[in-house]
Motif scaffolding. Structure first.
Motif: not given
Length: 194
Positions: A142-157
């Protein structure tokens, strides 16, 4: 002429990469994005796909978990190794002359330069959702999951390697909402600040 460097950090789907390329084209300067990935892959010996996933996204969304994952006997992970190479590459790129650097913590790596413009591109969920479907196509995820996963991983990195909060306005010179302002206008604003 002093070097002028623009770094563009962005939320996934906000058009930051596109804006960076437009700015570079208008200013007739290089834009570094996938070029950094290719050089990282070449220098590290890892595949481009592996480097893409490891050089901007944390393996775990909780930044503190990244301190424990995949470490060798010296306490270093492949991601740490890529971070060291990436820092050197970005510093070398900035020394060569004016350019646009998209992502890769370029804003942090070059933070001590007096000729640096740090930009953050963001947009609301609906704009980003529509844009990633248009640019990257539909997926089973789902688009919502794609957006939140990418941003969450970028933020953590970003937090793990910079000890700074990704996306926080005070860490950038300018933050632009590409959904409200528009991709072209964002590029025009950045170009005007060069």
């Amino acid at each position: 002429m002093a070097n002028r460097i623009i770094t563009i950090s962005r939320e996934f789907g906000s058009g930051g990469r596109t804006i960076g390329k437009m700015v570079a084209k208008e200013l007739n300067i290089p834009c570094y994005d996938n070029e950094i990935l290719e050089k990282l892959a070449e220098e590290s010996g890892f595949t481009k796909e592996y480097v893409k996933e490891q050089s901007e996204y944390a393996p775990h969304p909780a930044w503190f978990m990244n301190t424990l994952l995949n470490r060798n006997g010296h306490g270093m992970s492949n991601q740490d190794y890529l971070w060291i190479i990436q820092q050197r590459m970005i510093q070398d790129i900035a020394e060569k002359g004016p350019c646009v650097i998209v992502g890769r913590c370029g804003d942090y790596i070059l933070r001590d330069r007096h000729d640096l413009l740090k930009v953050f591109i963001h947009a609301d969920f609906e704009f980003r959702s529509n844009r990633i479907i248009k640019v990257y196509g539909e997926t089973e995820e789902p688009t919502e999951k794609r957006l939140s996963d990418k941003d969450r991983k970028r933020k953590a990195y970003y937090q793990f390697y910079t000890d700074t909060e990704w996306g926080k306005a005070e860490n950038y010179h300018i933050a632009l909402d590409s959904g409200k302002i528009g991709i072209q206008r964002c590029a025009d604003i950045i170009t005007g600040l060069f």
